[in-house]
Design a protein around this motif. Sequence first.
Motif, PDB file in Angstrom:
ATOM      1  N   GLU A   1       0.835  -1.211   0.000  1.00 56.22           N
ATOM      2  CA  GLU A   1       0.000   0.000   0.000  1.00 56.22           C
ATOM      3  C   GLU A   1       0.869   1.260   0.000  1.00 56.22           C
ATOM      4  OE1 GLU A   1      -3.584   2.026   2.681  1.00 56.22           O
ATOM      5  OE2 GLU A   1      -2.910  -0.034   3.094  1.00 56.22           O
TER       6      GLU A   1
ATOM      7  N   SER B   1       1.701   4.535  -3.123  1.00 57.77           N
ATOM      8  CA  SER B   1       1.431   5.963  -2.892  1.00 57.77           C
ATOM      9  C   SER B   1       2.542   6.821  -3.491  1.00 57.77           C
ATOM     10  CB  SER B   1       1.323   6.240  -1.389  1.00 57.77           C
ATOM     11  OG  SER B   1       2.595   6.087  -0.772  1.00 57.77           O
ATOM     12  N   GLU B   2       2.265   8.107  -3.648  1.00 57.26           N
ATOM     13  CA  GLU B   2       3.267   9.035  -4.185  1.00 57.26           C
ATOM     14  C   GLU B   2       4.456   9.154  -3.234  1.00 57.26           C
ATOM     15  OE1 GLU B   2       3.638  13.689  -5.740  1.00 57.26           O
ATOM     16  OE2 GLU B   2       1.721  12.891  -5.030  1.00 57.26           O
TER      17      GLU B   2
END
Length: 740
Positions: A615, A619-620
């Motif tokens: 996860e 993400s960035e």
Amino acid sequence: MPDLLIELFSEEIPARMQARAAEDLKKRMTDGLVEAGLTYAGAHALSTPRRLTLAMEGLLEHSPTVREERKGPKVGAPDKAIEGFLRGAGLTRDQLEERETPKGAVYFALIEKPGRPAAEIIAEVLEDTIRNFPWSKSMRWGTGSLRWVRPLQSIVCLLSKEDGAEVVPLNIDGIASGNTTYGHRFMAPDQIIVTGFDDYAAKLKRAHVVLDPAEREAAIWQEATNQAFASGLEVVEDKGLLAEVAGLVEWPVVLMGAIDDEFLALPPEVLQTSMKEHQKFFSVRNPKTGRIEKFITVANRETADNGATILAGNQKVLSARLADAKFFWENDLRTVTEQGFEPWVAKLGNVTFHNKLGTQAARIDRIAALAREIAPVVGADADLAEQAARVAKADLSSEMVYEFPELQGLMGRYYAEAAGLPQEVANACEAHYSPLGPSDDVPTEPVSVAVALADKLDTLTGFWAIDEKPTGSKDPFALRRAALGVIRLVLENDLRMGLAVPMTYSFGFVISTSNHHSVVSQAAKIANFASSSGEPVWARRFINETVSKLEKTNFSANLETVIGFNLDLLSFFHDRLKVFLRDQGIRHDVIDACIAMDGNDDLTLLVKRARALEEFMASEDGENLLQGFKRANNILAQAEEKDGVEYSYGADKKFAEDDSEVALFDALAQSEGAISSAIEAEDFAAAMGSMAALRAPVDAFFEAVQVNSDNEVVRRNRLNLLSQIRKVCGQVADLTRIEG
């Protein structure tokens, strides 16, 4: 554009082969025709017990003319080279064309292959298909050389157009193609002349042949459920049996019969298995009681008495079969109620599990000992777990399981209940085989879980000990399935157990003790092995735990062998876990990064870490921090190789020359403690959040600072600071293994 109809008519094709054969016919014909330049608009294949049918629409009438240009030898080349080129092209010298190229004048050949009529191509492809058909089993008959699953009797090969139909001429071992077929063997055996697929299908339907297997299945199921519903009953669904029965009949006639009252007390699974395996009957259940009370049979013809004679014959044979089952059931019940399971367990002492792993009785001893060790970890009573393990396979000696092996485990539960054993023990007798596949239910009762884990771990460690591991696609002992079973048992029950301890115990029970060196005398040797093995920290911890556990037992063996097997088997578990998690969308490199961490034999912890990392990496912040980490790691690795030292100590904030350096020192100090606390609490989401906070200061540092400064003190300090980035992020996972 013409349509094509092919029918290969034979004696009865086994039901299990029909669907595959129809697809093989379609694939081989369509592939062959397209390769020859004959394209088509659509194709579908059908089957009945006596015929394979292929219908193709929108065929070309001719294959297209093909023009090919070939480059030949240079002008002025030796005559032999030119003659060879001419032979290959099928041309004469005066048909060659000279062209100027950057390398000089070269001969070119223009080859034209004229198209051929569709009938000619179809005949070639069909003959090749028939002669080389991939039956799993086939036979020859008479004096011919043709092989087919059953004697081939006729071939329909018809090319139809708007103005009529023509037979594609073909003769294979005396069987000439034509436009005639036959209807139902008993109800319409006369010859039928057909002109195309629609005519063919309609005439067969009138001749009591349902050509489409899906249509036969639907008709059987609808009529069976209607008849059962009319009696207040329901048909036990069995898609495999439905497909098989649809492959046994061309004109399905559904009949429902009764089971004699004397057999209704048999367990429903016994009735269902006996009727399915021996007579291909569907079971009809009373939804109120769960008892099997009637059966559905599917005849292949209509009769004047509406199937009464057929039903009477079937019921007579069924009664004989069920009388055997009743005899087995009553004998088995008498044994367990009067003598318990001991006679059956004793018999297993004469049953070989594997010639290198001893008898089933020896295996039961191993499983019982291991189940006792696992029980506290899974919350089971150790005495019940051991008791369940000792009786779980006893039903292999029963008469019922000898007759119906597929009932093993299930009958064990019935017999354990009849013997008055605790319900947890009885349930474990059935559940310990599970899960058998990726969609099978996983046991959740602690005793069942303990025995199921012990059973699978014994299988894995046993075959690892005798070096019978899966290779390539070969896995004769279903070890991949056993490993997946362990993984699912651990994960779906949220068990917190490292595999090191149970695997060590299991190896201790399996491996021969012919080497009498004591565990204590081997300790120093093992310590040396651990330190010199070059394994990562987690492997050393795993080895130390193995040694520690063995020192507390009476086990004596070659410990290097045990540890080597443990590490190898754990690697096998990790490979299976990768497959399992990839199906759930977790990247292989993310899993690798987590496997490299300590505690990776605790599968629940490992997966928890992997999910959080997956996860985060999506993400960035995760993506950008990864780039910063890799940049830091690459610079650091190059510097360490160049300087011959390890930059892992001594970064000091007082040597910072830029505000971005100071900010990074502060961020690392804060994140290190936060990440460490989160990891200790197994709060990986919080650990990832703390790591995400490093993204901005790491980015700012690289934008503002040149690591390899001319000032050697500053350079070393910055390299040690990069080492601190690697150390802090490395608490979460081995990010060097993440791709991108």
